[in-house]
Enzyme design. Structure first.
Site, PDB file in Angstrom:
ATOM      1  N   VAL A 125     -20.660  99.845  84.538  1.00  0.00           N
ATOM      2  CA  VAL A 125     -21.719  99.514  84.968  1.00  0.00           C
ATOM      3  C   VAL A 125     -21.939 101.251  84.276  1.00  0.00           C
ATOM      4  O   VAL A 125     -22.791 100.958  82.776  1.00  0.00           O
ATOM      5  CB  VAL A 125     -22.511  99.934  86.026  1.00  0.00           C
ATOM      6  CG1 VAL A 125     -24.271 100.156  85.987  1.00  0.00           C
ATOM      7  CG2 VAL A 125     -22.713  98.166  86.581  1.00  0.00           C
ATOM      8  N   CYS A 126     -20.625 102.123  84.469  1.00  0.00           N
ATOM      9  CA  CYS A 126     -21.375 102.689  83.354  1.00  0.00           C
ATOM     10  C   CYS A 126     -20.906 103.178  81.976  1.00  0.00           C
ATOM     11  O   CYS A 126     -21.387 103.562  81.222  1.00  0.00           O
ATOM     12  CB  CYS A 126     -20.507 103.800  84.057  1.00  0.00           C
ATOM     13  SG  CYS A 126     -21.177 104.552  86.420  1.00  0.00           S
ATOM     14  N   ARG A 127     -19.628 101.982  82.456  1.00  0.00           N
ATOM     15  CA  ARG A 127     -19.103 101.432  80.566  1.00  0.00           C
ATOM     16  C   ARG A 127     -20.386 100.900  79.771  1.00  0.00           C
ATOM     17  O   ARG A 127     -21.058 101.327  78.310  1.00  0.00           O
ATOM     18  CB  ARG A 127     -18.171 100.832  80.307  1.00  0.00           C
ATOM     19  CG  ARG A 127     -16.736 100.126  79.784  1.00  0.00           C
ATOM     20  CD  ARG A 127     -16.920  98.949  79.196  1.00  0.00           C
ATOM     21  NE  ARG A 127     -16.947  99.088  77.603  1.00  0.00           N
ATOM     22  CZ  ARG A 127     -17.945  98.452  76.963  1.00  0.00           C
ATOM     23  NH1 ARG A 127     -19.091  97.956  77.373  1.00  0.00           N
ATOM     24  NH2 ARG A 127     -17.760  98.414  75.879  1.00  0.00           N
TER      25      ARG A 127
END
Length: 154
Positions: free
Chosen positions: A47-49
């Protein structure tokens, strides 16, 4: 989740954190232009990516608003550098590694139980006042449209 996030109009706390190259970035040193501060849990996570890749793809949105985009996690600067190089991120990734999560705590965006920064973003004006906060639940990305709306209000 943290219940004491900063609210709009509040003065934001200063911080000094190393970026992925080890260069110190001090919030007070950026006065005069806006800043978007994006806390995220972990480098190399799905999700961060996706979130940071979308911010990279939408860099013109931030550049056009004359704001500096800064992303912060509790990862080390070495991890952040490897990730930035792998993903091609062209903005500063700041390490809130030690004291662990101190800056995230100051912004009310630290999950002490899990030891990570929460998904919380802060749109800060040139005088250092918070203009908008954007957050999402664990595992959910923050919509780019919320950034667009917040930047239009600057």
């Amino acid at each position: 989740m943290t219940a004491h996030l900063l609210t709009a109009g509040a003065a934001v706390p200063d911080f000094c954190l190393p970026n992925q190259f080890g260069e110190e970035v001090r919030l007070d040193g950026l006065r005069g232009a806006g800043v978007v501060l994006v806390f995220f849990p972990f480098a190399f996570s799905r999700v961060c990516r996706g979130e940071l890749a979308e911010l990279q793809a939408e860099r013109a949105l931030f550049d056009d608003a004359d704001v500096r985009l800064l992303a912060v996690s509790c990862d080390s600067k070495y991890t952040l550098r490897a990730w930035a190089e792998q993903e091609g991120f062209g903005f500063d990734l700041l390490s809130d590694f030690w004291p662990h999560g101190e800056t995230a705590r100051a912004f009310g965006a630290f999950d002490a139980r899990r030891g990570l920064a929460e998904r919380a973003s802060f749109v800060i004006d040139g005088e250092g006042a918070l203009r908008a906060g954007i957050r999402s639940d664990p595992g959910a990305a923050r919509p780019i449209e919320q950034y667009r709306t917040a930047l239009e209000a600057l």
